[in-house]
Scaffold this motif. Structure first.
Motif, PDB file in Angstrom:
ATOM      1  N   TYR A  91      -3.682  -8.072 -87.373  1.00  0.00           N
ATOM      2  CA  TYR A  91      -4.623  -9.062 -86.864  1.00  0.00           C
ATOM      3  C   TYR A  91      -4.710  -8.932 -85.349  1.00  0.00           C
ATOM      4  O   TYR A  91      -3.689  -8.788 -84.669  1.00  0.00           O
ATOM      5  CB  TYR A  91      -4.153 -10.462 -87.255  1.00  0.00           C
ATOM      6  CG  TYR A  91      -5.123 -11.568 -86.906  1.00  0.00           C
ATOM      7  CD1 TYR A  91      -6.221 -11.836 -87.717  1.00  0.00           C
ATOM      8  CD2 TYR A  91      -4.933 -12.347 -85.766  1.00  0.00           C
ATOM      9  CE1 TYR A  91      -7.105 -12.852 -87.396  1.00  0.00           C
ATOM     10  CE2 TYR A  91      -5.816 -13.368 -85.435  1.00  0.00           C
ATOM     11  CZ  TYR A  91      -6.908 -13.612 -86.258  1.00  0.00           C
ATOM     12  OH  TYR A  91      -7.786 -14.618 -85.944  1.00  0.00           O
ATOM     13  N   TYR A 145      -1.850 -18.392 -97.679  1.00  0.00           N
ATOM     14  CA  TYR A 145      -2.714 -19.321 -96.950  1.00  0.00           C
ATOM     15  C   TYR A 145      -1.858 -20.168 -96.019  1.00  0.00           C
ATOM     16  O   TYR A 145      -0.636 -20.275 -96.177  1.00  0.00           O
ATOM     17  CB  TYR A 145      -3.504 -20.220 -97.920  1.00  0.00           C
ATOM     18  CG  TYR A 145      -2.662 -21.183 -98.729  1.00  0.00           C
ATOM     19  CD1 TYR A 145      -2.469 -22.494 -98.309  1.00  0.00           C
ATOM     20  CD2 TYR A 145      -2.046 -20.779 -99.915  1.00  0.00           C
ATOM     21  CE1 TYR A 145      -1.695 -23.385 -99.045  1.00  0.00           C
ATOM     22  CE2 TYR A 145      -1.280 -21.645-100.671  1.00  0.00           C
ATOM     23  CZ  TYR A 145      -1.105 -22.952-100.222  1.00  0.00           C
ATOM     24  OH  TYR A 145      -0.329 -23.826-100.950  1.00  0.00           O
ATOM     25  N   SER A 146      -2.509 -20.758 -95.035  1.00  0.00           N
ATOM     26  CA  SER A 146      -1.824 -21.647 -94.102  1.00  0.00           C
ATOM     27  C   SER A 146      -2.481 -23.010 -94.137  1.00  0.00           C
ATOM     28  O   SER A 146      -3.651 -23.151 -94.503  1.00  0.00           O
ATOM     29  CB  SER A 146      -1.880 -21.085 -92.675  1.00  0.00           C
ATOM     30  OG  SER A 146      -3.220 -20.946 -92.239  1.00  0.00           O
ATOM     31  N   GLU A 159       0.196 -18.255 -87.216  1.00  0.00           N
ATOM     32  CA  GLU A 159      -0.622 -17.111 -86.830  1.00  0.00           C
ATOM     33  C   GLU A 159      -0.628 -16.086 -87.961  1.00  0.00           C
ATOM     34  O   GLU A 159       0.350 -15.958 -88.702  1.00  0.00           O
ATOM     35  CB  GLU A 159      -0.085 -16.450 -85.572  1.00  0.00           C
ATOM     36  CG  GLU A 159      -0.156 -17.311 -84.327  1.00  0.00           C
ATOM     37  CD  GLU A 159       0.375 -16.564 -83.118  1.00  0.00           C
ATOM     38  OE1 GLU A 159      -0.423 -16.263 -82.213  1.00  0.00           O
ATOM     39  OE2 GLU A 159       1.582 -16.269 -83.091  1.00  0.00           O
ATOM     40  N   THR A 160      -1.724 -15.358 -88.035  1.00  0.00           N
ATOM     41  CA  THR A 160      -1.811 -14.248 -88.985  1.00  0.00           C
ATOM     42  C   THR A 160      -1.269 -12.987 -88.336  1.00  0.00           C
ATOM     43  O   THR A 160      -1.623 -12.649 -87.212  1.00  0.00           O
ATOM     44  CB  THR A 160      -3.268 -14.022 -89.414  1.00  0.00           C
ATOM     45  OG1 THR A 160      -3.769 -15.217 -90.021  1.00  0.00           O
ATOM     46  CG2 THR A 160      -3.369 -12.883 -90.419  1.00  0.00           C
ATOM     47  N   THR A 171      -3.557  -8.589 -92.309  1.00  0.00           N
ATOM     48  CA  THR A 171      -4.616  -8.977 -93.238  1.00  0.00           C
ATOM     49  C   THR A 171      -5.036  -7.763 -94.057  1.00  0.00           C
ATOM     50  O   THR A 171      -4.749  -6.619 -93.711  1.00  0.00           O
ATOM     51  CB  THR A 171      -5.864  -9.513 -92.501  1.00  0.00           C
ATOM     52  OG1 THR A 171      -6.521  -8.423 -91.846  1.00  0.00           O
ATOM     53  CG2 THR A 171      -5.501 -10.585 -91.498  1.00  0.00           C
ATOM     54  N   TYR A 231      -8.125 -11.326 -96.662  1.00  0.00           N
ATOM     55  CA  TYR A 231      -7.017 -12.222 -96.963  1.00  0.00           C
ATOM     56  C   TYR A 231      -5.803 -11.939 -96.073  1.00  0.00           C
ATOM     57  O   TYR A 231      -5.471 -10.770 -95.813  1.00  0.00           O
ATOM     58  CB  TYR A 231      -6.606 -12.083 -98.434  1.00  0.00           C
ATOM     59  CG  TYR A 231      -7.699 -12.484 -99.395  1.00  0.00           C
ATOM     60  CD1 TYR A 231      -7.898 -13.813 -99.723  1.00  0.00           C
ATOM     61  CD2 TYR A 231      -8.539 -11.518 -99.951  1.00  0.00           C
ATOM     62  CE1 TYR A 231      -8.919 -14.183-100.593  1.00  0.00           C
ATOM     63  CE2 TYR A 231      -9.551 -11.874-100.824  1.00  0.00           C
ATOM     64  CZ  TYR A 231      -9.743 -13.213-101.134  1.00  0.00           C
ATOM     65  OH  TYR A 231     -10.754 -13.578-101.996  1.00  0.00           O
ATOM     66  N   PRO A 232      -5.126 -13.010 -95.628  1.00  0.00           N
ATOM     67  CA  PRO A 232      -3.880 -12.802 -94.888  1.00  0.00           C
ATOM     68  C   PRO A 232      -2.789 -12.269 -95.809  1.00  0.00           C
ATOM     69  O   PRO A 232      -2.640 -12.732 -96.947  1.00  0.00           O
ATOM     70  CB  PRO A 232      -3.546 -14.199 -94.363  1.00  0.00           C
ATOM     71  CG  PRO A 232      -4.234 -15.143 -95.300  1.00  0.00           C
ATOM     72  CD  PRO A 232      -5.481 -14.440 -95.748  1.00  0.00           C
ATOM     73  N   LEU A 241       2.088 -14.059 -92.621  1.00  0.00           N
ATOM     74  CA  LEU A 241       1.867 -15.203 -91.745  1.00  0.00           C
ATOM     75  C   LEU A 241       3.143 -15.525 -90.986  1.00  0.00           C
ATOM     76  O   LEU A 241       4.256 -15.360 -91.506  1.00  0.00           O
ATOM     77  CB  LEU A 241       1.428 -16.435 -92.546  1.00  0.00           C
ATOM     78  CG  LEU A 241       0.100 -16.338 -93.302  1.00  0.00           C
ATOM     79  CD1 LEU A 241      -0.092 -17.562 -94.194  1.00  0.00           C
ATOM     80  CD2 LEU A 241      -1.070 -16.225 -92.317  1.00  0.00           C
TER      81      LEU A 241
END
Length: 517
Positions: A330, A364-365, A377-378, A381, A401-402, A405
């Motif tokens: 990222y 997801y966050s 933060e990512t 990805t 998509y992440p 994370l």
């Protein structure tokens, strides 16, 4: 006038002329000698004078408190290596509109390093020319996982080494790209603190929930454990149902659990992370729902995974396997240098290195959390066009998509003890990895991918690089006084060469004229 009187007068003129020459020569010799003396003691006496109102190469109160504490404890032993000859830092090719107002940023860095060495006997500065000795820096390559060059600075402390770049010392406007400030004191003091504070490098893996065993008779039983051991970490295992967490543990890893943690075990995890320790959790597309562990990650750290939601990509993969994802770092950070995620991946970004993420699950966050100041933060990805497929049915979803994370929390703590007023910002991290095979055989130990580099970068960041000092950068928008290097050089020539030459000429003129009087 008789012959005797004329002879005496002529002799007097010659004596006076000779004395003039002698005085002139003695004066010139004294000037040259003074110049040589000053040059010879320049390495041990601080001859730098900061004439700017901003005091770019001055050491502030916060730094003095921190370094003074290290000095009192006997831990302030550091060598700052600048990877070029000293004179090389006098040359800087700036451009119009760069915002520097005539300042030479690389010379500022050099002078600041020397200022620290002048102020503290435990700090030394050495210059290494990598052109003449290219093999010297290879021992530090493992820290950065990149080849070092003259734009790097190494801070070798009593316990650790930190590698910086010259660009990291400058603050840049993200919109205009021009320089707006000098952040040298913060960067250098933080690096000295990180390298001179002794912290054990202990990683503890959880067991008892179906995780793969990491150790066998005290030796590494997995690629991940082997990579960590080879990098100098001590690797332990703990069953949280029966064992206490070793108090030296700075990083705990939950790798591929298949059974949930009990409420009591989650309580141990909470107590552990409340002590400014760090956690890495690795899950994949086969990890079941683990309510207790999942609630802890989501409510405390804003991190979650969607059980059995498998990520695939038809083109951005390795080996033509849609599940063998080619992950990208990222990069959309507002301020990369202040981003913990960027610090983990910057060497991969600069080298264009990809990471393999086999059998990944959708992450997801969430903004909600019990901590007030944590940020998510990512790190990695998928490429755009990836597909998330739920194993128990439903329409596949397409997107980006992440896959990794990072949640960060920071707070001010006392550096020495609870009664100390010397406070610094200290950070802790919780990382959620969407692929257990990220750290598996053929991934983390393969030179073809950046997995090993990323894992070690995360481990080192969590193990050591956890302090931040409250030191403001120094603005360069309105520099009160800045003497450019070429101007300073001309002044030096005038003082050390031109003026003595003029004095010598004047002395000779006086001598000649007096001879003819």
């Amino acid at each position: 006038m008789n012959a005797k009187t004329q002879k005496e007068s002529r002799n007097n003129r010659i004596k006076r002329g000779s004395l003039s020459v002698i005085y002139t020569v003695v004066f010139v010799v004294l000037v040259i000698a003074l110049n040589l003396v000053i040059s010879s003691v320049a390495g041990s006496i601080n001859l730098n004078i900061d004439l700017t109102a901003e005091e770019f190469i001055s050491i502030g109160e916060v730094s003095r408190n921190v370094l003074g504490g290290l000095e009192e404890s006997g831990d302030l032993e550091a060598t700052i290596y600048l990877l070029a000859d000293r004179d090389a830092y006098d040359t800087y090719s700036g451009s119009t509109g760069d915002g520097l107002n005539g300042l030479n940023p690389v010379a500022l860095v050099r002078d600041l390093c020397e200022e620290y060495a002048y102020e503290y006997s435990g700090i030394k500065v050495e210059y290494k020319n990598l052109t003449r000795d290219p093999e010297w820096a290879t021992r530090y390559n493992e820290i950065t996982n990149t080849t070092l060059n003259s734009s790097n600075i190494i801070v070798e402390g009593k316990y650790h080494a930190r590698v910086l770049t010259l660009n990291a010392f400058m603050m840049v406007d993200s919109e205009t790209g021009s320089y707006v400030g000098f952040n040298g004191e913060l960067r250098l003091t933080t690096a000295l603190l990180q390298s001179c504070v002794s912290e054990p490098q202990v990683v503890t893996f959880t067991k008892g929930h179906g995780e793969p065993a990491q150790l066998s008779e005290g030796k590494a039983a997995t690629s991940l454990a082997n990579v960590l051991m080879n990098a100098g970490f001590e690797v332990l295992e703990a069953d949280l149902a029966t064992d206490e967490i070793d108090p030296r543990t700075k990083i705990m890893i939950v790798n591929d659990p298949v059974r949930d943690f009990t409420a009591e075990e989650v309580e141990k995890l909470m107590d552990y992370t409340d002590g400014f320790n760090n956690l890495i959790v690795m899950v994949d597309d086969q990890t079941p729902e683990l309510p207790n562990l999942s609630d802890y990650l989501l409510e405390e750290w804003g991190l979650g995974y969607k059980a059995y939601h498998q990520i695939s990509h038809t083109t951005a993969n390795f080996g033509n396997d849609p599940l063998n994802l080619s992950a990208q770092c990222y990069t959309d950070f507002d301020n990369p240098e202040n981003s913990a995620a960027y610090q983990l991946t910057k060497s991969l970004i600069s080298g264009g290195i990809r990471v393999v993420m086999p059998n990944s699950v959708e992450l997801y966050s969430a903004a909600a959390g019990t901590k007030d100041d944590f940020s998510v933060e990512t790190v990695l990805t998928s490429d755009s066009g990836a597909t998330s497929t739920y194993a128990q049915g439903g329409e596949p979803q397409t997107g980006k998509y992440p896959l990794m994370l990072l949640s960060t929390f920071g707070d001010y703590v006392n550096l020495e003890d609870e009664n100390s007023t010397n406070q610094v910002m200290k950070y802790q991290y919780v990382m959620l990895v969407g692929s257990t095979d990220f750290a598996g055989l053929g991934s983390i130990d393969s030179a073809a991918f950046g997995n090993g580099t990323l894992m070690l970068s995360a481990a080192r960041t969590m193990g050591v690089e956890r302090y931040s000092l409250d030191i403001d950068y120094k603005s360069i928008n309105d520099v009160a006084l800045a003497i450019e290097t070429n101007v300073a050089t001309r002044l030096g020539i005038i003082i050390c060469a031109v003026l003595p030459t003029l004095i010598l000429i004047a002395g000779l003129v006086v001598f000649v004229r007096r001879r003819h009087l």
